[in-house]
Design an enzyme around this catalytic site. Sequence first.
Site, PDB file in Angstrom:
ATOM      1  CG  ASP A 221      33.148  91.033 -48.589  1.00 17.94           C
ATOM      2  OD1 ASP A 221      33.572  89.734 -48.155  1.00 17.94           O
ATOM      3  OD2 ASP A 221      33.251  91.264 -49.984  1.00 17.94           O
TER       4      ASP A 221
ATOM      5  CG  ASP B  52      38.714  88.236 -51.012  1.00 22.21           C
ATOM      6  OD1 ASP B  52      39.958  88.400 -51.090  1.00 22.21           O
ATOM      7  OD2 ASP B  52      38.453  87.417 -50.232  1.00 22.21           O
TER       8      ASP B  52
END
Length: 350
Positions: free
Chosen positions: A26, A28
Site C-alpha cells: 500500500d 499512503d
Amino acid sequence: MGDNSSASDGKTQKAGNRITNVYIWDMDETLILLKSLLNGAFAEAFNGSKDVKKGVELGKMWENHILKMCDDYFFYEQIENYNKPFLDALKEYDDGMDLSAYDFNRDGFSPPHDDPSLKKLAYRHRAIGNKYKQGLQSIFDQEMLSFLDELYSMTDEYTDRWLSSGTFSLRILMWPQFNSVISLYDSLFISLHLCFQCVARAFLEQCSSGEDYSTSSLGSTSGITDFTDTKFQHVNVLVTSGSLIPSLAKCLLFRLDNWIAHGDVYSSWEVGKLQCFQWIKERFNNPNVRFCVIGDGWEECEAAQAMQWPFVKIDLRPGSSHRFPGLSLKTIGYYFSVVYGSHDAENDEE
C-alpha cells in the site's frame, strides 16, 4: 567441455527453481505519510509532543507539489477523469509512434470513447512512463530539485525519519559484492534507527535488487558475484487506492521510483484491490511465486484474505506491536511460512 556444460545446466536448473517473492505494498500511511499529516492524525498520536500545525503545513506543501506536477508534466487536466488501473491498460491502442516531436496540446484529444481517442490517451500514458523512468532530474531544474530535497528533509525530521531510506544500507545494497553480508548491516542499521520508513525503504531496496542476499556468493575468482546460485528473487508492486497519475507523482516525489517501476504501480480507485491482486497473480502465474501484502487498511487486508496471501498490518501508533522497525526478509519470512510453509533460506536470514 562436458564439465562446463554440466555446471551451466546446473545453474540453469537452480535459476528455474528459484522462488519469486512478490511484495504488494500500500502507499499512503504505509510507504509514505500524507493524509495523516494533512488531518493531523500523525501528530495527535504523539499526545502533544508534535506540532500539529507544522505537520499540516508540510502535508499541504506536498499536496500542492503533487498536483502541480500532475498538471504541468503528466497531462492531468486532460486525463483526470479517465483513470486507468495501470499505465499499460491501453497498450493495445498504442501503435508505438515516436513521440519525441508529438504535440500533445494540439492532437485534438477528447473523451476516450473511440479508438483514436484511446490511442491518444495511450500515448500520454507512455509519455508519463518515460518521464517516470528518467526521474525527477529530467523534469525539474536544479533549483526545484534542491527545494524538494529540503522539503523531504524537513518532513523526514518531523516524522522522526519516517521517510529516510537509511544512507548506509542504501550504499551497501548498491554494491553486489556485499550482498552476502547485507543482512548483518541491515540488522545493525535497524537497531540504530527506530522508525518505520528507515526499515521499509531499506527493505524495498533490498527486494528490488531482485536477489536474496543470504544465499548469494561473495567469493568469485573473477571478482563478480554469481547470482545464479541464489534461491530467491524479490519484486515490489504498489497497489494504491488513489488514482493512478497522482500516485506515480508521489512515487517520484517521495523517492520510491528507484525501487518500484512505473509498470508495477496499480490504482484500485475504481476496480478495487481484490481485482488488482487478481491481475497481479495472473501476471506472475507460476508455482514458484509467493505473494505478501503490506499495508494499513481494511481493504487490502480483506483482499489478501480472499487471495489466501499473508498480510502484514502496519499500525502508525507509537508503541504499537505492529509498528516498525522490524521489517526484514526474515520477518516477512515468518508471514510467508504461515501460508506457504518454511524455507531454509528464509530461516537463515538475520
